[in-house]
Design a protein around this motif. Sequence first.
Motif, mmCIF file in Angstrom:
data_model
loop_
_atom_site.group_PDB
_atom_site.id
_atom_site.type_symbol
_atom_site.label_atom_id
_atom_site.label_comp_id
_atom_site.label_asym_id
_atom_site.label_seq_id
_atom_site.Cartn_x
_atom_site.Cartn_y
_atom_site.Cartn_z
ATOM 1 N N TYR A 1 0.825 -1.199 0.000
ATOM 2 C CA TYR A 1 0.000 0.000 0.000
ATOM 3 C C TYR A 1 0.860 1.250 0.000
ATOM 4 O O TYR A 1 0.591 2.211 -0.747
ATOM 5 N N MET A 2 1.915 1.261 0.805
ATOM 6 C CA MET A 2 2.790 2.428 0.853
ATOM 7 C C MET A 2 3.550 2.606 -0.463
ATOM 8 O O MET A 2 3.706 3.721 -0.957
ATOM 9 N N GLN A 3 3.995 1.502 -1.068
ATOM 10 C CA GLN A 3 4.823 1.590 -2.264
ATOM 11 C C GLN A 3 4.014 1.826 -3.546
ATOM 12 O O GLN A 3 4.390 2.654 -4.381
ATOM 13 N N LEU A 4 2.914 1.080 -3.701
ATOM 14 C CA LEU A 4 2.184 1.081 -4.975
ATOM 15 C C LEU A 4 0.725 1.491 -4.833
ATOM 16 O O LEU A 4 -0.047 1.354 -5.788
ATOM 17 N N GLY A 5 0.337 1.968 -3.654
ATOM 18 C CA GLY A 5 -0.985 2.521 -3.463
ATOM 19 C C GLY A 5 -2.107 1.492 -3.504
ATOM 20 O O GLY A 5 -1.882 0.278 -3.501
ATOM 21 N N ILE A 6 -3.315 2.001 -3.578
ATOM 22 C CA ILE A 6 -4.496 1.145 -3.597
ATOM 23 C C ILE A 6 -4.496 0.260 -4.845
ATOM 24 O O ILE A 6 -4.895 -0.906 -4.796
ATOM 25 N N ILE A 7 -4.019 0.809 -5.964
ATOM 26 C CA ILE A 7 -3.984 0.016 -7.203
ATOM 27 C C ILE A 7 -3.063 -1.186 -7.036
ATOM 28 O O ILE A 7 -3.423 -2.317 -7.386
ATOM 29 N N GLY A 8 -1.892 -0.952 -6.506
ATOM 30 C CA GLY A 8 -0.964 -2.063 -6.262
ATOM 31 C C GLY A 8 -1.515 -3.051 -5.264
ATOM 32 O O GLY A 8 -1.307 -4.265 -5.394
ATOM 33 N N LEU A 9 -2.221 -2.543 -4.248
ATOM 34 C CA LEU A 9 -2.811 -3.418 -3.236
ATOM 35 C C LEU A 9 -3.883 -4.315 -3.866
ATOM 36 O O LEU A 9 -3.965 -5.510 -3.539
ATOM 37 N N ILE A 10 -4.683 -3.764 -4.750
ATOM 38 C CA ILE A 10 -5.711 -4.567 -5.430
ATOM 39 C C ILE A 10 -5.062 -5.646 -6.295
ATOM 40 O O ILE A 10 -5.492 -6.806 -6.304
ATOM 41 N N ILE A 11 -4.019 -5.259 -7.038
ATOM 42 C CA ILE A 11 -3.348 -6.243 -7.900
ATOM 43 C C ILE A 11 -2.734 -7.352 -7.076
ATOM 44 O O ILE A 11 -2.858 -8.545 -7.415
ATOM 45 N N MET A 12 -2.070 -6.999 -5.974
ATOM 46 C CA MET A 12 -1.481 -8.031 -5.126
ATOM 47 C C MET A 12 -2.556 -8.920 -4.522
ATOM 48 O O MET A 12 -2.372 -10.142 -4.389
ATOM 49 N N GLY A 13 -3.696 -8.329 -4.155
ATOM 50 C CA GLY A 13 -4.802 -9.143 -3.659
ATOM 51 C C GLY A 13 -5.277 -10.144 -4.702
ATOM 52 O O GLY A 13 -5.571 -11.306 -4.385
ATOM 53 N N LEU A 14 -5.329 -9.706 -5.970
ATOM 54 C CA LEU A 14 -5.724 -10.615 -7.051
ATOM 55 C C LEU A 14 -4.677 -11.696 -7.279
ATOM 56 O O LEU A 14 -5.013 -12.839 -7.613
ATOM 57 N N VAL A 15 -3.399 -11.338 -7.110
ATOM 58 C CA VAL A 15 -2.325 -12.337 -7.238
ATOM 59 C C VAL A 15 -2.537 -13.456 -6.239
ATOM 60 O O VAL A 15 -2.514 -14.653 -6.593
ATOM 61 N N TYR A 16 -2.765 -13.091 -4.979
ATOM 62 C CA TYR A 16 -2.938 -14.112 -3.947
ATOM 63 C C TYR A 16 -4.271 -14.824 -4.081
ATOM 64 O O TYR A 16 -4.362 -16.035 -3.823
ATOM 65 N N LEU A 17 -5.314 -14.101 -4.464
ATOM 66 C CA LEU A 17 -6.618 -14.744 -4.644
ATOM 67 C C LEU A 17 -6.539 -15.818 -5.714
ATOM 68 O O LEU A 17 -7.030 -16.947 -5.522
ATOM 69 N N ALA A 18 -5.911 -15.502 -6.850
ATOM 70 C CA ALA A 18 -5.784 -16.481 -7.928
ATOM 71 C C ALA A 18 -4.904 -17.656 -7.507
ATOM 72 O O ALA A 18 -5.227 -18.819 -7.786
ATOM 73 N N ALA A 19 -3.795 -17.355 -6.823
ATOM 74 C CA ALA A 19 -2.878 -18.423 -6.416
ATOM 75 C C ALA A 19 -3.519 -19.341 -5.383
ATOM 76 O O ALA A 19 -3.410 -20.574 -5.466
ATOM 77 N N VAL A 20 -4.195 -18.747 -4.402
ATOM 78 C CA VAL A 20 -4.851 -19.555 -3.370
ATOM 79 C C VAL A 20 -5.989 -20.372 -3.978
ATOM 80 O O VAL A 20 -6.168 -21.555 -3.653
ATOM 81 N N TRP A 21 -6.767 -19.758 -4.866
ATOM 82 C CA TRP A 21 -7.891 -20.446 -5.503
ATOM 83 C C TRP A 21 -7.406 -21.667 -6.277
ATOM 84 O O TRP A 21 -7.922 -22.772 -6.104
ATOM 85 N N ARG A 22 -6.404 -21.468 -7.122
ATOM 86 C CA ARG A 22 -5.910 -22.582 -7.946
ATOM 87 C C ARG A 22 -5.218 -23.648 -7.102
ATOM 88 O O ARG A 22 -5.396 -24.845 -7.339
ATOM 89 N N SER A 23 -4.418 -23.238 -6.131
ATOM 90 C CA SER A 23 -3.722 -24.224 -5.307
ATOM 91 C C SER A 23 -4.705 -25.016 -4.442
ATOM 92 O O SER A 23 -4.487 -26.208 -4.181
ATOM 93 N N TRP A 24 -5.793 -24.356 -4.032
ATOM 94 C CA TRP A 24 -6.798 -25.039 -3.220
ATOM 95 C C TRP A 24 -7.461 -26.164 -4.005
ATOM 96 O O TRP A 24 -7.529 -27.307 -3.549
#
Length: 466
Positions: free
Chosen positions: A359-382
């Motif tokens: 959030y500090m480095q890349l703002g809300i946009i970066g935070l959303i993208i990182m959330g999607l990174v983990y959401l996709a990774a967790v979803w597929r790995s699950w």
Amino acid sequence: MAVYSKHPASAPPEAPIRETTGHLMMRAWCIFVLFMALSTTAWVNAFGTPATVVITIAGGVLSVVLWIVMRPHVQWRRLPWFVIAYVLWATLSLIWTAWLEATALTLLLLYITTIQALFIGTVLTWREFVRALASALKWVMALSLVFEVWVAVFVRVPLLPGFVPRVDPVDPIFYWSRGNLFGSGRIQGIMGNANLLGPVALLAIIVFSIRIAMGAPRRTLLAAWIALSGFLFFRASSATAYVAAVGVAVVLVTVLLMRRARRPGERTKYYIGYAIIGLGGVVALWLLRGEIFATLGRSSDLTGRETIWAAVLERAAEHPVIGWGFATPWVPWDPAFDGWIIDHHQTVMQAHNMWVDVYMQLGIIGLIIMGLVYLAAVWRSWFFAVDRPRWDLREDRPYSPITLLPTLTMGILLVQGLAESAPLLGWGWLLLVLFAYKIKQSPHVGVGPAEQSVAIERGELTKRVS
């Protein structure tokens, strides 16, 4: 009387199929890359930052060259697009960054780690990757024990980075090793940080256990490696690692229960129970953090982390949308970070929370993208773990123990990310990218062109595939 026939019914005997020397060397290189990612701070403590940067860059260049020469099979439409989006957004921050030198340097580290993850995920099959990861973890665990024994027996005083013994006491945060192996204090291994040793030891326990479940040879020796990893995990005494272990146990039990479902909708009750336990555990951990961390010998503010979070969030609020610019980790000699947050007389190099850091480095946009990174990774790995392997009408194929590795690793990274920014770099980012990519490329262990076009695995394939 027996008569020798010149026309035998069976095929003539031939030597067993073996891996080529080139492929063995390539796998050894992958083991080295994984070892370096798991023990990055050890290289900094031993050889210094400039030498570590040179080795890291050289390793990235070599992997790119090998990729070009080998030209392994890649399904280009099935890349981890959210990961690529995050890397691109971090690169775009060069336009507005408040610390250009730090952004450029750490972006290079991000590129190399991402490329190494994609390279390993491309040239190794699932089974080869687990074997390579187990080998790298053995080196980390063994060298951590040997290093601590050496300091405790021969040096006999705490050791500073650069192999410098320290007779006069200083703040323990500066020590590479405190020499506590035969005492009651925490040990730090070759990484020089107990909070880094603990999660890696937990990962080692998981990987070695999966190897045993796979029916690997020398299972007694693997049990010994589990015992060593458990010892280092316990002596690291990392509160974050302890909580991660509980989270991993909950995920494992839930996955095994999910696999028992036989009828549509039968998993619903397990999902509800999993959500209740997960959310309830997080709420209980936060409300009872004082008592829990006091039991573990930690302060209720997570050893000063709440103070760090407040300072980082205050700065992040000044540029909430696009952030201040990528810098993972914070470069301590940059004027923007040098002396900004001081902990134990040392400049802090991370926000101690990956979400606050992003959030500090890349703002809300970066935070959303990182959330999607983990959401996709967790979803597929699950679903990689809980769904029975199926690509035709057959529905009784056995589960592979390997499918547990991605989802259990995600459990470690998500818990670690609440108190550390380590999942944003090193082995955390490498494994996140690797699993996000590998599951899309090879959704079934041992099946498909991405699995069978790499090499012969211990004679499991009956012919070479070009």
